[in-house]
Write a protein that holds these residues in place. Structure first.
Motif: not given
Length: 219
Positions: A167, A172, A162-163, A159
């Motif tokens: 989550d 970030e 940013k992902q 991942r």
């Protein structure tokens, strides 16, 4: 027994066999201890260092195969080489299935026996190295905070920062801070090193945690 030299523990009710095996084992620089019964050997536990067990099958009291069952049941890191004068195919097959290194018949060629014992000692050394590695990795994992572990799971799953931030519902920038701490605590400098250190089991657990919503379980 604490020594850099590997040790072979001989369990056989025949004193002449114990004497000859002890002499052979010591001739190649290994340590040797002999026992007339499985019960006497069990009293010797625990064991230290690198070792292998040379075991007869048919003995008064606890038999060799029963001792192997104990080794399996207790999950002892104890490679077993059988040396017997009364072997049969079913016993040999069952012993090998349970993890015995080899099943040899008396009289045996010295070279063949030493080769089997060497394989047992090498197996024990490799198992010890894997156990030490797992312990070291677990120690690093235990040093992570729950948030850091979640970030690590995301990293292991490929991942992006940013992902992972999405989550975990954090910024970030915070992910980057956690990620830097993870790399420092785990003692790695790249994602490839992190994946290699953690191994397939931990990576798989990380993927499962991600599928369940990002929760992480230590271990």
């Amino acid at each position: 027994m604490t020594s850099d030299r590997p040790a072979v523990f001989v369990v056989d009710d025949d004193p002449s066999v114990r004497t000859s095996m002890e002499r052979l084992i010591r001739s190649v620089g290994w340590k040797a201890e002999t026992f007339a019964s499985a019960e006497a050997f069990l009293e010797r536990l625990p064991l230290d260092g690198s070792f292998c067990l040379l075991l007869d099958v048919h003995m008064p009291g606890t038999t060799g195969t029963e001792l192997l069952d104990m080794v399996c049941a207790q999950d002892w890191n104890l490679p077993v080489v059988f040396l017997t004068g009364q072997g049969d195919v079913p016993t040999c097959a069952a012993s090998m299935k349970k993890g015995a290194v080899d099943f040899l018949l008396k009289p045996v060629d010295d070279g063949l026996l030493l080769d089997a014992l060497r394989r047992g000692l090498e197996r024990h050394a490799a198992q010890g190295e894997r156990a030490a590695r797992r312990s070291s990795v677990q120690s690093h994992l235990d040093s992570l905070s729950p948030r850091e572990r979640q970030v690590m799971d995301g990293v292991l799953c490929g991942r992006l920062n940013k992902q992972i931030a999405g989550d975990m519902d954090i910024s970030e920038k915070t992910v980057k801070v956690h990620r830097a701490r993870v790399m420092e605590k785990m003692g790695v400098r790249s994602v490839a090193e992190l994946v290699s250190l953690c191994g397939a089991d931990i990576v798989a657990r990380a993927a499962t945690a991600q599928q369940r919503g990002g929760g992480a379980e230590a271990g």
